[in-house]
Design an enzyme around this catalytic site. Structure first.
Site, PDB file in Angstrom:
ATOM      1  N   CYS A  92       0.818  -1.095   0.122  1.00  5.15           N
ATOM      2  CA  CYS A  92       0.034   0.146   0.049  1.00  5.15           C
ATOM      3  C   CYS A  92       1.104   1.291  -0.062  1.00  5.15           C
ATOM      4  CB  CYS A  92      -1.087  -0.079   1.172  1.00  5.15           C
ATOM      5  SG  CYS A  92      -2.157   1.046   1.049  1.00  5.15           S
ATOM      6  N   ALA A  93       0.833   1.960   0.984  1.00  6.51           N
ATOM      7  CA  ALA A  93       1.771   3.270   1.166  1.00  6.51           C
ATOM      8  C   ALA A  93       3.088   3.024   1.738  1.00  6.51           C
ATOM      9  CB  ALA A  93       0.805   4.225   2.087  1.00  6.51           C
TER      10      ALA A  93
END
Length: 180
Positions: free
Chosen positions: A101-102
């Site tokens: 994800c991030a």
């Protein structure tokens, strides 16, 4: 041993699906609370980590680390001296470093993705310094595995299993959990 770091604001499914699948593969896995043993996910779910940052060491039989995404969880991981020291250690030893994800942005800002294929949640590509951004659901380049987001948490975890214990075991687990 695989450490899955949990910081306040982590993405629940990215972390816990990974822990679940790694444990199904009989890979010793522990969650590590950053700053506390009780960690609140970005979905406001309280999770009690197996250990805190103060309770882990490089002396454990470490195979790698997992960094779940989520906000502000990713920023909290990035600001942790312990998490950064484990990223540096695992990178130096060429052990597994997995981020989804991030969280691949943490690796990118440290320069660990230079000349590597990587993916992340859309909008974080600019932080993948020197990486070849693929946009794939899951990307593995050397000892680094990156994932796009929560929707591919199982695929991400299965790629970790394939890396650590082989594709055959990953496919067996995939079949047993009735995944695609």
């Amino acid at each position: 041993m695989v450490y899955v770091f949990l910081a306040d604001g982590f993405e629940t499914c990215e972390a816990l699906a990974c822990v679940d699948i790694l444990r199904r593969a009989k890979i010793e896995t522990q969650t590590v609370g950053v700053g506390n043993k009780k960690i609140i996910s970005s979905q406001k779910i309280e999770v009690t980590a197996d250990k805190t940052e103060d309770e882990i060491s490089f002396l454990d039989d470490i195979e790698g680390i997992v960094l779940p995404g989520g906000m502000p969880g990713t920023l909290n991981l990035e600001n942790s001296k312990v998490v950064n020291s484990f990223i540096d250690f695992t990178n130096e030893k060429k052990l597994l470093i997995a981020a989804i994800c991030a969280a691949p942005s943490v690796l990118g800002k440290k320069g660990l993705l230079k000349d590597k294929k990587a993916t992340c949640f859309p909008g974080f590509e600019e932080y993948l310094s020197g990486a070849e951004y693929t946009g794939s659901f899951v990307e593995r380049d050397g000892n680094i595995i990156t994932g796009k987001g929560m929707g591919v948490a199982n695929d991400f975890a299965l790629e970790i299993v394939a890396y650590l214990r082989g594709r055959e075991l990953a496919e067996s687990i995939n079949k047993s959990i009735q995944s695609k």
